[in-house]
Design an enzyme around this catalytic site. Structure first.
Site, PDB file in Angstrom:
ATOM      1  N   ASP A  17      42.955  33.543  36.252  1.00  0.00           N
ATOM      2  CA  ASP A  17      42.698  34.953  35.935  1.00  0.00           C
ATOM      3  C   ASP A  17      43.920  35.653  35.350  1.00  0.00           C
ATOM      4  O   ASP A  17      44.348  36.700  35.849  1.00  0.00           O
ATOM      5  CB  ASP A  17      42.235  35.706  37.192  1.00  0.00           C
ATOM      6  CG  ASP A  17      41.060  35.047  37.872  1.00  0.00           C
ATOM      7  OD1 ASP A  17      40.193  34.506  37.152  1.00  0.00           O
ATOM      8  OD2 ASP A  17      40.995  35.058  39.114  1.00  0.00           O
ATOM      9  N   GLU A 177      32.150  40.098  34.548  1.00  0.00           N
ATOM     10  CA  GLU A 177      33.307  40.485  35.354  1.00  0.00           C
ATOM     11  C   GLU A 177      34.587  40.377  34.530  1.00  0.00           C
ATOM     12  O   GLU A 177      34.558  40.001  33.362  1.00  0.00           O
ATOM     13  CB  GLU A 177      33.401  39.580  36.598  1.00  0.00           C
ATOM     14  CG  GLU A 177      33.491  38.113  36.259  1.00  0.00           C
ATOM     15  CD  GLU A 177      33.327  37.198  37.460  1.00  0.00           C
ATOM     16  OE1 GLU A 177      33.169  37.694  38.586  1.00  0.00           O
ATOM     17  OE2 GLU A 177      33.343  35.960  37.258  1.00  0.00           O
TER      18      GLU A 177
END
Length: 506
Positions: A17, A177
């Site tokens: 991420d 997301e």
């Protein structure tokens, strides 16, 4: 600098991420950290390719308390931004304090206490417009109901200045997301991941003349390998964009390098690729073209990382849920680190004593010299390779039935096996734990010359999220426990090392 000649992954090992920001000619990048403390590792680079870890963002328990966080709970995807001379990091403490941001004058910190935010699910991001207004863009809902909401805040106090509104639902896939909002050449671009962080993972994008939309969707993903099932790099997505000093655009994003296309003990790693722009004004990275490739077992410039355990932990080290300073002593024996186990084991979703670094290569070896004289049955100390509480290997010295033994513990889901090897009643033992990319092996030596191999080999599937779940990769390091009570005796560790055993001079 806009070249496809990138030695990926640029940050190997469990560093998922990624989010990146440029400040003048310096780049700073952060990653998720889940149940490991300190939280949110932060890296610095001058060229986006070579990265050096300069610390962590969340270094105090007052910022994040992970002591009760489960495996793959804790700190999820974070975003780093810079505005008006100040750095901002915004993230989610899942099943903890929720969404919050911290700020700092310098990227290496110290970072502020958390400013809590009331809205959204996971993966919040910050965007600052030309007049200094701050927008929080964040995932909301779950699964196929995931969507993106946005609201305005005061960037100093965190006061909510506008109520959240839904602005996008993505491409109708699950888990829309990791949103980021950008303004590029007068156009607002909203970019998110979709499909879940596995083989169907992808990055999608939309644009508008207004930060709240309505948004025009780009019909195809801008980044994915979901159509390339045999490609050695899989699960691409969760990207962030950055413009370099020459006006070229780049993307950092996560990817996985599964062994034999099946198992990924290294977890989700940080990749880099150039961004091209279509004539219609859309950014494109790699939509099933396969241009994102990896240099197998790419990694740090130094082939061997050594830590002389006689001073302090460097920035690459992390701890399981908590750093209890009293468990570690650098002064009892010169050149050695004394570690005292607590009551917790690696089976527990609790702050077991485990000091670790990320495994960065499929083919690697780690080792340490250990002097440990158990004071009672049940105490043990040694090396560990941990995916989570369902998948780990322990290799070290233990007290069992009044004797000191070499112990190998393998946890694979609901199954746990423990093996014993004879050991002398006292003295230092050298331990090795390595992987050839297919299996993990363990060996030990009591004289530093002759080595004994453990008969049991552990397939990489045991330490892979595809089998035992979670969002992390393997961490390697030093573990000690009293197995239900504080250990009375410390383990003395020295000459810890980690090396890529492929043989490449990186």
């Amino acid at each position: 600098m806009h070249s496809t000649n990138v030695r990926n992954p640029v940050i190997p090992g469990y560093y998922p991420d990624p989010s990146v920001v440029r400040v003048n000619d310096d780049y700073y990048l952060i990653n998720s950290s889940f149940e490991y403390f300190p939280g949110v590792p932060i890296f610095h680079s001058k060229d986006l390719i070579h990265w050096t870890q300069i610390g962590h963002v969340l270094t105090r328990q007052s910022q994040v308390d992970l002591r009760t966080s489960g495996s793959s709970d804790g700190i999820y995807a974070a975003t780093i931004r810079h505005h008006a001379g100040r750095f901002y990091m915004i993230t989610t403490d899942v099943r903890g304090i929720g969404n919050f941001f911290v700020t700092a004058d310098k990227p290496e910190g110290p970072w502020s206490e958390p400013v809590l935010l009331p809205y959204g699910g996971i993966d919040p991001s910050l965007f600052f417009d030309e007049v200094g207004r701050a927008y929080v863009t964040v995932q909301n809902g779950a699964g196929y109901e995931s969507h993106i909401i946005q609201y305005g805040i005061d960037p100093v106090s965190g006061e909510v200045l506008s109520e959240p509104v839904e602005i996008w639902r993505g491409d109708e896939g699950p888990w829309v997301e990791g949103p980021h909002l950008y303004k590029i050449k007068g156009v607002y671009y909203l970019m998110t991941a979709s499909g879940g962080t596995a083989r169907d993972h992808r990055e999608i994008i939309a644009r508008s003349s207004n930060p709240y939309g309505p948004f025009e969707d780009k019909p195809e993903p801008i980044l994915t390998h979901r159509g390339l099932k045999e490609h050695p790099v899989q699960c691409l997505g969760h990207a962030d964009l950055v413009e370099d000093m020459s006006g070229n655009w780049w993307a950092v994003f996560l990817g996985m390098r599964p062994v034999d296309g099946k198992y990924s003990p290294l977890g989700r790693e940080t990749f880099l690729a150039p961004v091209t722009w279509t004539e219609e004004g859309w950014p494109v990275i790699d939509n099933n073209e396969g241009t994102v490739v990896s240099a197998e077992d790419a990694g740090p410039d130094d082939r061997v990382q050594r830590l002389e355990l006689g001073g302090s932990f460097g920035p690459e080290w992390a701890f399981l849920r908590s750093y209890e300073e009293e468990r570690y002593s650098w002064t009892e024996q010169e050149g050695k680190l004394a570690i005292r186990g607590n009551a917790y084991t690696l089976d527990d979703e609790a702050p077991a004593v485990f000091a670790c670094i990320r495994q960065k290569h499929h083919r690697m070896e780690t080792g340490v010299n250990l002097d440990f004289d158990p004071a009672k049955d049940g105490e043990y100390a040694g090396l560990a390779a941990r995916l989570n509480n369902r998948g780990y290997i322990f290799w070290g010295l233990a007290g069992r039935e009044g004797r000191r033994v070499i112990e190998l513990t393998v946890k694979d889901g609901d199954h746990k096996q423990v093996y014993h090897y004879a050991a002398g009643s006292s003295g230092e033992v050298r331990l090795r734990l390595g992987s050839d990319g297919e299996v993990y092996t363990c060996s030990y030596s009591e004289d530093g010359v002759s080595w004994q191999e453990a008969e049991q080999q552990v397939h990489v599937s045991v330490l892979s999220p595809e089998v035992n779940g979670g969002f992390t990769g393997v961490c390697l390091g030093l573990h000690a426990s009293g197995e239900g009570m504080d250990a009375a005796a410390p383990g003395y560790f020295a000459e810890f090392y980690y090396t890529n055993t492929k043989g490449d001079v990186l």
